[in-house]
Design a protein around this motif. Sequence first.
Motif, mmCIF file in Angstrom:
data_model
loop_
_atom_site.group_PDB
_atom_site.id
_atom_site.type_symbol
_atom_site.label_atom_id
_atom_site.label_comp_id
_atom_site.label_asym_id
_atom_site.label_seq_id
_atom_site.Cartn_x
_atom_site.Cartn_y
_atom_site.Cartn_z
ATOM 1 N N ILE A 258 0.850 -1.197 0.000
ATOM 2 C CA ILE A 258 0.000 0.000 0.000
ATOM 3 C C ILE A 258 0.879 1.238 0.000
ATOM 4 C CG2 ILE A 258 -1.786 1.289 1.246
ATOM 5 C CD1 ILE A 258 -2.649 -1.453 2.452
ATOM 6 N N ASN A 259 0.625 2.135 -0.933
ATOM 7 C CA ASN A 259 1.405 3.370 -1.058
ATOM 8 C C ASN A 259 0.951 4.406 -0.034
ATOM 9 O OD1 ASN A 259 2.732 5.692 -1.779
ATOM 10 N ND2 ASN A 259 1.731 5.921 -3.759
ATOM 11 N N THR B 74 2.762 9.395 -6.245
ATOM 12 C CA THR B 74 2.641 8.122 -6.946
ATOM 13 C C THR B 74 3.992 7.411 -6.874
ATOM 14 O OG1 THR B 74 0.989 9.017 -8.456
ATOM 15 C CG2 THR B 74 2.169 7.067 -9.196
ATOM 16 N N ILE B 75 3.976 6.090 -6.623
ATOM 17 C CA ILE B 75 5.216 5.325 -6.588
ATOM 18 C C ILE B 75 5.188 4.237 -7.664
ATOM 19 C CG2 ILE B 75 5.627 5.762 -4.146
ATOM 20 C CD1 ILE B 75 4.745 2.869 -3.561
ATOM 21 N N THR B 76 6.386 3.828 -8.079
ATOM 22 C CA THR B 76 6.520 2.693 -8.986
ATOM 23 C C THR B 76 7.165 1.558 -8.210
ATOM 24 O OG1 THR B 76 6.731 4.133 -10.898
ATOM 25 C CG2 THR B 76 7.511 1.878 -11.154
ATOM 26 N N VAL B 77 6.541 0.385 -8.265
ATOM 27 C CA VAL B 77 6.973 -0.796 -7.527
ATOM 28 C C VAL B 77 7.406 -1.862 -8.532
ATOM 29 C CG1 VAL B 77 6.251 -2.593 -5.908
ATOM 30 C CG2 VAL B 77 5.289 -0.296 -5.729
ATOM 31 N N HIS B 78 8.526 -2.515 -8.255
ATOM 32 C CA HIS B 78 9.009 -3.609 -9.097
ATOM 33 C C HIS B 78 9.447 -4.746 -8.187
ATOM 34 C CE1 HIS B 78 12.065 -5.128 -12.318
ATOM 35 N NE2 HIS B 78 10.966 -5.857 -12.299
ATOM 36 N N CYS B 79 8.683 -5.848 -8.177
ATOM 37 C CA CYS B 79 8.964 -6.975 -7.283
ATOM 38 C C CYS B 79 9.512 -8.166 -8.061
ATOM 39 C CB CYS B 79 7.703 -7.389 -6.544
ATOM 40 S SG CYS B 79 7.044 -6.104 -5.453
ATOM 41 N N LYS B 80 10.453 -8.873 -7.405
ATOM 42 C CA LYS B 80 11.108 -10.036 -8.008
ATOM 43 C C LYS B 80 11.431 -11.071 -6.942
ATOM 44 C CE LYS B 80 13.992 -7.904 -11.598
ATOM 45 N NZ LYS B 80 15.388 -7.786 -12.025
ATOM 46 N N SER B 81 11.594 -12.303 -7.415
ATOM 47 C CA SER B 81 12.223 -13.350 -6.625
ATOM 48 C C SER B 81 13.336 -13.918 -7.493
ATOM 49 C CB SER B 81 11.221 -14.457 -6.255
ATOM 50 O OG SER B 81 10.895 -15.238 -7.389
ATOM 51 N N PRO C 295 -1.017 4.852 -7.169
ATOM 52 C CA PRO C 295 -1.347 6.192 -6.669
ATOM 53 C C PRO C 295 -1.311 6.172 -5.140
ATOM 54 C CG PRO C 295 -3.340 5.038 -7.308
ATOM 55 C CD PRO C 295 -2.188 4.144 -7.691
ATOM 56 N N TYR C 296 -1.301 7.337 -4.536
ATOM 57 C CA TYR C 296 -1.333 7.432 -3.081
ATOM 58 C C TYR C 296 -2.532 6.649 -2.558
ATOM 59 C CZ TYR C 296 -1.304 9.497 1.581
ATOM 60 O OH TYR C 296 -1.268 9.687 2.934
ATOM 61 N N THR C 297 -2.337 5.828 -1.568
ATOM 62 C CA THR C 297 -3.278 4.892 -0.938
ATOM 63 C C THR C 297 -3.661 3.725 -1.853
ATOM 64 O OG1 THR C 297 -5.389 5.991 -1.436
ATOM 65 C CG2 THR C 297 -4.221 6.699 0.576
ATOM 66 N N GLY C 298 -3.119 3.672 -3.059
ATOM 67 C CA GLY C 298 -3.374 2.542 -3.943
ATOM 68 C C GLY C 298 -2.569 1.328 -3.497
ATOM 69 N N SER C 299 -2.938 0.157 -4.018
ATOM 70 C CA SER C 299 -2.262 -1.062 -3.592
ATOM 71 C C SER C 299 -1.961 -1.986 -4.770
ATOM 72 C CB SER C 299 -3.099 -1.803 -2.553
ATOM 73 O OG SER C 299 -4.306 -2.260 -3.120
ATOM 74 N N TRP D 76 2.051 -4.620 3.538
ATOM 75 C CA TRP D 76 3.120 -3.631 3.700
ATOM 76 C C TRP D 76 2.568 -2.234 3.472
ATOM 77 C CZ3 TRP D 76 8.134 -3.964 5.215
ATOM 78 C CH2 TRP D 76 8.674 -5.242 5.346
ATOM 79 N N HIS D 77 2.795 -1.344 4.426
ATOM 80 C CA HIS D 77 2.475 0.075 4.292
ATOM 81 C C HIS D 77 3.797 0.792 4.018
ATOM 82 C CE1 HIS D 77 -1.724 -0.180 5.587
ATOM 83 N NE2 HIS D 77 -1.286 -1.204 6.296
ATOM 84 N N ILE D 78 3.918 1.339 2.816
ATOM 85 C CA ILE D 78 5.146 1.982 2.370
ATOM 86 C C ILE D 78 5.080 3.472 2.688
ATOM 87 C CG2 ILE D 78 6.634 2.432 0.378
ATOM 88 C CD1 ILE D 78 6.362 -0.566 1.255
ATOM 89 N N ASN D 79 6.179 4.020 3.246
ATOM 90 C CA ASN D 79 6.231 5.444 3.581
ATOM 91 C C ASN D 79 7.588 6.005 3.164
ATOM 92 O OD1 ASN D 79 8.117 5.085 5.872
ATOM 93 N ND2 ASN D 79 6.391 3.974 6.776
#
Length: 142
Positions: free
Chosen positions: A34-35, A45-52, A63-67, A112-115
């Motif tokens: 959660i942004n 607005t944040i850009t998230v890139h997840c990997k394993s 967007p803000y408060t988006g998930s 996760w709450h991202i800040n």
Amino acid sequence: MAAPNSTSLKFSILLIMLLVCNMHTTMAVTVTIINGVRIPPNPTTITVHCKSKDDDLGFHTLPYTGSYTFTFTPNIFYTTLFFCSFTWPGNPHRHYLDIYDDKHDNCNECVWHINLGGGCLNDHKCGPWKSIDLIDAQPATF
């Protein structure tokens, strides 16, 4: 009646161990990010890139408060690790968090709450960023 031989006994023990370990993998894990990044006075607005090691989940703009949510099944060896990078406009860093580490995360619903300072898992386990500077791409000269 014949006594079991050593090979069949070892095979039986191995089979039982595999079945017990396999119980771990039947539990799917859901991760939600959660942004909550806000640069006063504006939400960001944040850009998230997840990997394993095996999966690249791509880039997602929140967007803000988006998930963003993804689900996976941990491996039987308790070594599953997902990490995510986070970027946002006006910040010269790429920030990283281990978003799920099977060695120490004990959740099936991991939120996760991202800040600005990092992130908090399920509102109690907070951690700072692992960050690197972004390098401006310069055109190659030959």
